[in-house]
Enzyme design. Structure first.
Site, mmCIF file in Angstrom:
data_model
loop_
_atom_site.group_PDB
_atom_site.id
_atom_site.type_symbol
_atom_site.label_atom_id
_atom_site.label_comp_id
_atom_site.label_asym_id
_atom_site.label_seq_id
_atom_site.Cartn_x
_atom_site.Cartn_y
_atom_site.Cartn_z
ATOM 1 N N LYS A 34 -6.541 -7.283 -39.263
ATOM 2 C CA LYS A 34 -5.134 -7.583 -38.955
ATOM 3 C C LYS A 34 -4.206 -6.734 -39.823
ATOM 4 C CE LYS A 34 -2.707 -11.492 -40.023
ATOM 5 N NZ LYS A 34 -1.342 -11.120 -40.439
ATOM 6 N N ASP A 61 0.054 -7.653 -36.142
ATOM 7 C CA ASP A 61 0.799 -8.922 -36.278
ATOM 8 C C ASP A 61 2.203 -8.637 -36.798
ATOM 9 O OD1 ASP A 61 1.460 -11.608 -36.582
ATOM 10 O OD2 ASP A 61 0.389 -11.810 -38.494
ATOM 11 N N LYS A 63 4.932 -9.971 -35.252
ATOM 12 C CA LYS A 63 5.775 -11.131 -34.894
ATOM 13 C C LYS A 63 7.112 -10.657 -34.322
ATOM 14 C CE LYS A 63 3.631 -14.121 -38.383
ATOM 15 N NZ LYS A 63 2.776 -13.180 -39.104
ATOM 16 N N ASP A 66 13.306 -10.170 -30.823
ATOM 17 C CA ASP A 66 14.558 -9.422 -30.650
ATOM 18 C C ASP A 66 14.976 -9.598 -29.194
ATOM 19 O OD1 ASP A 66 16.668 -7.473 -30.923
ATOM 20 O OD2 ASP A 66 15.536 -6.550 -32.556
ATOM 21 N N ILE A 67 15.966 -8.847 -28.745
ATOM 22 C CA ILE A 67 16.345 -8.967 -27.338
ATOM 23 C C ILE A 67 15.213 -8.383 -26.472
ATOM 24 C CG2 ILE A 67 18.834 -8.941 -27.764
ATOM 25 C CD1 ILE A 67 18.797 -5.969 -26.903
ATOM 26 N N THR A 122 2.558 -21.263 -40.388
ATOM 27 C CA THR A 122 1.780 -22.298 -41.083
ATOM 28 C C THR A 122 2.324 -22.575 -42.485
ATOM 29 O OG1 THR A 122 0.248 -20.537 -41.594
ATOM 30 C CG2 THR A 122 -0.400 -22.039 -39.860
ATOM 31 N N GLY A 212 -7.037 -14.134 -44.946
ATOM 32 C CA GLY A 212 -6.597 -13.050 -45.821
ATOM 33 C C GLY A 212 -7.185 -13.186 -47.197
ATOM 34 N N ARG A 213 -6.390 -13.774 -48.099
ATOM 35 C CA ARG A 213 -6.765 -13.801 -49.514
ATOM 36 C C ARG A 213 -8.126 -14.398 -49.839
ATOM 37 N NH1 ARG A 213 -0.798 -15.925 -50.597
ATOM 38 N NH2 ARG A 213 -1.278 -16.634 -48.485
HETATM 39 O O1 C5P Z 1 -3.992 -14.766 -47.191
HETATM 40 P P1 C5P Z 1 -3.876 -15.708 -46.020
HETATM 41 O O2 C5P Z 1 -5.232 -16.177 -45.515
HETATM 42 O O3 C5P Z 1 -2.928 -16.845 -46.283
HETATM 43 O O4 C5P Z 1 -3.247 -14.802 -44.862
HETATM 44 C C1 C5P Z 1 -2.861 -15.341 -43.623
HETATM 45 C C2 C5P Z 1 -2.327 -14.259 -42.741
HETATM 46 O O5 C5P Z 1 -1.937 -14.847 -41.506
HETATM 47 C C3 C5P Z 1 -1.091 -13.538 -43.287
HETATM 48 O O6 C5P Z 1 -1.220 -12.180 -42.891
HETATM 49 C C4 C5P Z 1 0.074 -14.202 -42.579
HETATM 50 O O7 C5P Z 1 1.135 -13.299 -42.346
HETATM 51 C C5 C5P Z 1 -0.564 -14.588 -41.243
HETATM 52 N N1 C5P Z 1 0.074 -15.689 -40.521
HETATM 53 C C6 C5P Z 1 0.256 -16.959 -41.045
HETATM 54 N N2 C5P Z 1 0.858 -17.951 -40.307
HETATM 55 C C7 C5P Z 1 1.252 -17.720 -39.052
HETATM 56 C C8 C5P Z 1 1.066 -16.433 -38.500
HETATM 57 C C9 C5P Z 1 0.458 -15.454 -39.257
HETATM 58 O O8 C5P Z 1 -0.133 -17.199 -42.183
HETATM 59 N N3 C5P Z 1 1.756 -18.704 -38.317
#
Ligand code: C5P
Length: 239
Positions: A34, A61, A63, A66-67, A122, A212-213
């Site tokens: 991603k 991603d 997100k 916009d118009i 989230t 992610g992390r």
């Molecule tokens: O590090 P972590 O597991 O929290 O990363 C979650 C990823 O998912 C981030 O890139 C964040 O931008 C993305 N994301 C999110 N909540 C959403 C949509 C995308 O955390 N509703």
């Protein structure tokens, strides 16, 4: 489908070399890479084009919100650089969601990227929504915006795993449910408020788990990814 196809690693970094080496290390262990706002604002479509050759599909991603005319052209550009999945904000409304589909199809021909709508981030809980003057609960808002996404022709939604079971029940098997906010039991929650473990998310009906992390900041990212894939596969033997 192989269990790893359900795991997406978020390459959230401004450091291109880090993104490249992390993607190289994880390429055989995840189904998706991603690229989000941080990496894209640093390196743009060139990074997506590069990562598209690594093996896993690229989830861009950004997100978009916009118009309709602007989102249509942006979605076309995202499709052209090799992304296999895009995000738009459901809050942009029906016209914008339909424009995103049209734009992506124009540039990607027969194999357009999946387009999923972000419902409620989230990181937002009821108190945070109330500060935004939104009185609905996160669950009710997710459902309303998922109906709009589905009616507008999108492939699915991004939502917390806490909403996945209800979404799966209401929208059926073909509706794509992408869930961030995933934390293996041993991980820190960071700034995510509504988290679930990988196994819980899969059992709730999630298709793609965005992590992610817990992977990228782990001492051994490959081991962390492998252990999540094992958890996914143990939670649903059809995966
Ligand atoms: O590090 P972590 O597991 O929290 O990363 C979650 C990823 O998912 C981030 O890139 C964040 O931008 C993305 N994301 C999110 N909540 C959403 C949509 C995308 O955390 N509703």
């Amino acid at each position: 489908m192989n269990a790893k196809e359900h795991l997406c690693v978020a390459l959230d970094s401004s450091d291109r070399e880090w993104s490249r080496s992390t993607a190289t290390a994880l390429a055989d262990h995840v189904g998706w890479l991603k690229v989000g706002l941080e990496a894209f604002s640093a390196h743009g479509p060139a990074l997506v084009e590069e990562l598209a050759d690594f093996g896993p599909r690229v989830f861009l991603d950004l997100k978009l919100h916009d118009i309709p005319a602007t989102v249509k052209r942006a979605a076309a550009n995202c499709a052209a650089c090799g992304a296999s999945m895009l995000t738009v904000h459901a809050a942009g409304g029906r016209g914008m969601l339909e424009a995103a589909i049209e734009g992506a199809r124009q540039r990607a021909g027969n194999n357009p990227p999946k387009i999923v709508a972000v419902t409620v981030l989230t990181s937002l809980d009821s108190a945070a929504l109330s500060e935004l003057a939104i009185d609905k609960s996160p669950a009710d808002l997710v459902r309303s915006w998922a109906v709009l996404a589905s009616e507008s022709g999108l492939d699915g939604v991004v939502a917390s795993a806490h909403e996945a079971a209800a979404l799966r029940r209401d929208f059926g098997e073909d509706f794509l449910i992408v869930t961030p906010g995933i934390r293996p039991a041993s991980s820190a929650t960071d700034d995510q408020r509504r988290v679930m473990t990988p196994a819980e998310a899969v059992r709730a009906g999630a298709d793609v788990l965005v992590v992610g992390r817990p992977i990228t900041a782990a001492g051994d990212p490959v081991e962390a990814a492998k252990s999540i894939v094992e958890e996914i596969s143990a939670a649903d033997s059809t995966f």
